[in-house]
Design an enzyme around this catalytic site. Structure first.
Site, PDB file in Angstrom:
ATOM      1  N   ASP A  77       0.852  -1.032  -0.082  1.00 59.06           N
ATOM      2  CA  ASP A  77       0.053  -0.075   0.014  1.00 59.06           C
ATOM      3  C   ASP A  77       0.953   1.201   0.023  1.00 59.06           C
ATOM      4  O   ASP A  77       1.287   1.746   1.081  1.00 59.06           O
ATOM      5  CB  ASP A  77      -0.932   0.029   1.195  1.00 59.06           C
ATOM      6  CG  ASP A  77      -1.938  -0.898   1.208  1.00 59.06           C
ATOM      7  OD1 ASP A  77      -1.861  -2.147   0.572  1.00 59.06           O
ATOM      8  OD2 ASP A  77      -3.041  -0.704   1.640  1.00 59.06           O
ATOM      9  N   LYS A 137     -10.235   0.091  -2.884  1.00 60.91           N
ATOM     10  CA  LYS A 137     -10.040   0.032  -1.324  1.00 60.91           C
ATOM     11  C   LYS A 137     -10.332   1.309  -0.674  1.00 60.91           C
ATOM     12  O   LYS A 137      -9.514   2.189  -0.449  1.00 60.91           O
ATOM     13  CB  LYS A 137      -8.587  -0.504  -1.215  1.00 60.91           C
ATOM     14  CG  LYS A 137      -8.370  -0.626   0.337  1.00 60.91           C
ATOM     15  CD  LYS A 137      -7.445  -1.187   0.817  1.00 60.91           C
ATOM     16  CE  LYS A 137      -7.083  -1.315   2.408  1.00 60.91           C
ATOM     17  NZ  LYS A 137      -5.613  -1.681   2.805  1.00 60.91           N
ATOM     18  N   LYS A 159      -6.822   3.381  -3.573  1.00 57.10           N
ATOM     19  CA  LYS A 159      -7.233   3.468  -2.190  1.00 57.10           C
ATOM     20  C   LYS A 159      -7.537   4.666  -1.599  1.00 57.10           C
ATOM     21  O   LYS A 159      -6.640   5.868  -2.057  1.00 57.10           O
ATOM     22  CB  LYS A 159      -6.115   2.665  -1.200  1.00 57.10           C
ATOM     23  CG  LYS A 159      -6.365   2.608   0.225  1.00 57.10           C
ATOM     24  CD  LYS A 159      -5.268   1.707   0.873  1.00 57.10           C
ATOM     25  CE  LYS A 159      -5.167   1.982   2.222  1.00 57.10           C
ATOM     26  NZ  LYS A 159      -4.285   1.307   3.219  1.00 57.10           N
TER      27      LYS A 159
END
Lengths: 281, 305
Positions: free
Chosen positions: B141, B241, B205
Site C-alpha cells: 500500500d 479499497k 485506495k
C-alpha cells in the site's frame, strides 16, 4: 381580527442529545380524553432502541468518570430548568387527562424529587461503601460502581413523575439510561427531554423513546449491551418476559420500592467492587 | 496480469465531476434496503474483503500476533465465517505477520513509500518498498506525493507510481493511496485516480486513515467511476479499497451496493474490492450474531481486533 393557526409540536424521540424522528418514519396520533387530536408522537422501532443503546454506551465512560459533585450540580440544574417550565408541564399534564390540582401537584413533586436526588449524587458512595473485617493480612473495602447502560420502563399511568422517579437514581449513580415513556401518556416525557437537553447533561446520558411497549419490550429485555432494566409497572406477563430475556446476559431486573425517595433505589443499579489490599507484609 | 502503462499527462484529460450529482446518487444508493438472507450474505462478503489493519507507532510484534490471531479466528462461536482478505502492517512487522498467517490464505500487506505523509525522496521510497517486499509482503500500500500532485507535478507522481509498480512486478499487488482528504475536490480525486490507474496501480485506495475525512461514499463513487471508465477503455479490471472511517456493518453494505451498481457483480470479490478497517470486523460479527440469535449484541463478548 385574523385568527392565527396554532403551531403544534411534533413529539420526536430523544437519542444521543438530538431529537430525531423514528428511523422507521412511523408516528401515532395522540388524542385527548375527548377524542381531540393533540399531537403526532414518534413510534420508535427496535432500531431506534438499538441506536439509543449505542448512544448510551458511548456516553457511559465519561459520565461515570465525572465526580459525584459534578453530576449533582447537573441534576440540580435539571430541577432549575423544570421550575422555569412549570406552567408548560401543568398544561401538558392537563391535556393528558389530569385535573388542575393533580397536575400542579405532580409537577411540583417532580421538581422536588429531582432536587432531592441531586443532593444524593455526592453522598451515596460513602453511605454504601464499607470496610470489611477479614481474618487475614488484608485491608478489604467495597465501593459501589455504576452498572452501565440501564433500560427504564416508565409506568403507564404517570406521564412525568413516574418516569423521573425511576430515572433519577439510575443516572445520578453514573449509569446512562434508555427510557421508554408511558405509551398512554407520552407527551411529558419528551418535553422533559427538552429540559435535559438544556441542562448541561451530556448527550446520550439519557435517551427517551416513545412507542409500543409490546413491540419494544422483547428487544429491550434481550439486548446484550443493556446491563440492567428498571421496570415500573405491575403486568405479570411483561415481567415474566423481562425476567426470561434478561437471563441472556444476567441483566439486573429492578422493581420500584414502596418509598420513592429511598436511597436504596440508587444501590439497585450499582455494582459493588471489593478490593483486597495486602497489609503488614 | 499484463500491466499496460500509458504516458501521462499526454493522455486524455479527466472528465469534470458533477459534485451535486455524485451526492444525489450516493444518497439514493445508500437508501437501498438489504435485509435477512441478503444481509447475511452481504455481511459475510464484506468480512471476506476486510484488510485488518494496525498502523500505529506503538505497534509491536505482540500486537501484530494478536491481530493475526483475530484474523484467523474472527468469532469461533459463529460457524461458516469467511476469513478476512489481508492483514495490513508496517514493513518492520511483515515478517511476524507472515509467520503467524502461514497457510491461512490470509495475505500480508505492508504500507510503504514513507507512509503516511509520503514526504521522502524517491530513493528512500524505493528502499522502503524493496525492504517490505524482501520481508515477505504480498501486497504494497503506497502513498502518492500529495504535495507534488497539488503543485501540478503530475509527471513526477506518475513516474513514482510506475517505478514502485515495476519494483512490485506481477507477483506483488500494488495499492495506491490517494489520501483524498488532502486533495480537496472531487475533480482532483478523479484526476489522481486516472493518473494512478494509468501508471499501473492494481488498486486505488482512498486514505491512510491518518487524515480526516478518510473514506467517504462520494469520494469512493468517483474513484469507482474512474475504474469503470478505465475498464471500458482498456478492458483491464482494477480494484478499489476505501479505508478509514468505515466502522459499521451498515456503511460497509452501502459500499457494496455502490460497487455493484457502478462496476457490477464481477467486482464483488476480495481480489477487486477491499475495505481497510480495524473496528468494522467486530461490528459485522455482532450483526451476524444478531441474525443468528435474534438479540442485539454487546462488544464485551467479541475479541478485540
Amino acid at each position: 381580527m385574523s385568527s392565527r393557526v396554532p403551531v403544534l409540536k411534533t413529539y420526536k424521540l430523544y437519542i444521543g442529545g438530538e431529537f430525531p424522528r423514528s428511523e422507521s418514519g412511523r408516528s401515532f396520533d395522540y388524542d385527548d380524553a375527548r377524542g381531540r387530536h393533540i399531537a403526532n408522537v414518534a413510534l420508535a422501532s427496535r432500531k431506534d432502541f438499538r441506536n439509543a443503546v449505542v448512544a448510551a454506551r458511548s456516553a457511559f465512560p465519561k459520565w461515570a468518570a465525572r465526580s459525584g459533585y459534578n453530576r449533582g450540580q447537573i441534576l440540580y440544574r435539571v430541577g432549575e430548568m423544570l421550575e422555569g417550565r412549570r406552567e408548560q408541564f401543568i398544561a401538558e399534564l392537563r391535556q393528558q387527562g389530569a385535573g388542575i390540582a393533580e397536575a400542579r401537584r405532580e409537577v411540583e413533586q417532580t421538581i422536588d424529587r429531582v432536587v432531592y436526588f441531586a443532593g444524593w449524587a455526592d453522598k451515596y458512595q460513602q453511605l454504601f461503601s464499607t470496610v470489611n473485617p477479614v481474618a487475614s493480612s488484608h485491608f478489604v473495602f467495597s465501593v459501589p460502581e455504576p452498572t452501565g447502560v440501564v433500560a427504564v420502563i416508565a409506568p403507564q399511568e404517570s406521564a412525568l413523575l413516574g418516569l423521573v422517579n425511576l430515572l433519577m437514581p439510575v443516572i445520578l449513580g453514573g449509569n446512562t439510561a434508555v427510557a421508554l415513556a408511558s405509551e398512554k401518556k407520552p407527551l411529558s416525557a419528551i418535553t422533559f427531554a427538552e429540559v435535559l437537553a438544556t441542562s448541561d447533561l451530556p448527550a446520550g446520558v439519557v435517551n427517551i423513546l416513545t412507542g409500543s411497549r409490546k413491540e419494544l419490550l422483547p428487544h429491550i429485555a434481550g439486548h446484550m449491551d443493556v446491563n440492567a432494566i428498571v421496570y415500573g409497572d405491575e403486568d405479570g406477563a411483561e415481567e415474566k418476559l423481562i425476567q426470561e430475556q434478561a437471563s441472556l446476559n444476567l441483566k439486573r431486573v429492578v422493581r420500584p420500592r414502596a418509598n420513592p425517595e429511598s436511597p436504596y433505589l440508587i444501590l439497585d443499579t450499582q455494582e459493588i467492587k471489593t478490593t483486597w489490599h495486602p497489609v503488614g507484609l | 496480469m499484463q500491466v499496460v502503462q500509458q504516458p501521462y499527462p499526454n493522455w486524455h484529460p479527466s472528465p469534470p465531476v458533477d459534485q451535486v450529482g455524485v451526492e444525489e446518487r450516493v444518497a439514493r444508493l445508500a437508501a437501498r434496503s438489504i435485509k435477512k438472507e441478503s444481509k447475511v450474505a452481504a455481511l459475510k462478503l464484506a468480512l471476506s474483503m476486510i484488510d485488518l489493519t494496525t498502523l500505529e507507532g506503538s505497534d509491536s510484534p505482540g500486537k501484530v500476533r494478536q491481530l493475526c490471531y483475530k484474523a484467523k479466528h474472527l468469532h469461533d462461536a459463529l460457524p461458516d465465517l469467511p476469513h478476512v482478505a489481508a492483514v495490513c502492517v508496517y514493513p518492520t512487522l511483515v515478517r511476524v505477520a507472515r509467520e503467524e498467517l502461514a497457510g491461512s490464505g490470509i495475505k500480508v500487506a505492508a504500507v510503504a513509500t514513507a507512509f503516511p505523509s509520503g514526504q521522502a525522496d524517491r530513493e528512500t521510497k524505493i528502499r522502503d518498498t524493496r525492504y517490505a517486499i524482501d520481508e515477505g509482503a504480498e501486497e504494497i500500500d503506497m502513498v502518492i506525493s500529495r504535495g507534488a500532485f497539488l503543485r501540478g507535478e503530475y509527471g513526477y507522481v506518475y513516474d513514482e507510481i510506475a517505478e514502485i509498480k515495476s519494483l512490485c512486478g506481477d507477483a506483488v499487488h500494488l495499492k495506491v493511496i490517494l489520501e483524498t482528504g488532502e486533495l480537496g475536490t472531487l475533480d482532483r480525486v478523479r484526476q489522481a485516480s486516472d493518473l494512478a490507474l494509468a501508471a499501473g496501480a492494481d488498486f486505488i485506495k482512498t486514505s491512510t486513515g491518518k487524515i480526516q475525512p478518510a473514506a467517504t461514499l462520494p469520494v469512493t463513487l468517483v474513484m469507482l467511476e474512474a475504474i469503470r471508465d478505465f475498464h471500458l477503455r482498456t478492458g483491464q479490471k482494477r480494484g478499489m479499497k476505501p479505508a478509514g472511517g468505515i466502522k459499521t456493518a451498515k456503511t460497509a453494505i452501502q459500499y457494496l451496493v455502490m460497487v455493484n451498481e457502478t462496476l457490477g457483480p464481477e467486482w464483488l470479490t476480495p481480489s477487486l474490492f477491499r475495505i481497510g478497517a480495524s473496528t468494522l470486523a467486530n461490528d459485522i460479527l455482532m450483526q451476524l450474531a444478531k441474525e443468528t440469535t435474534g438479540v442485539y449484541q454487546c462488544a464485551d463478548y467479541f475479541s478485540q481486533a
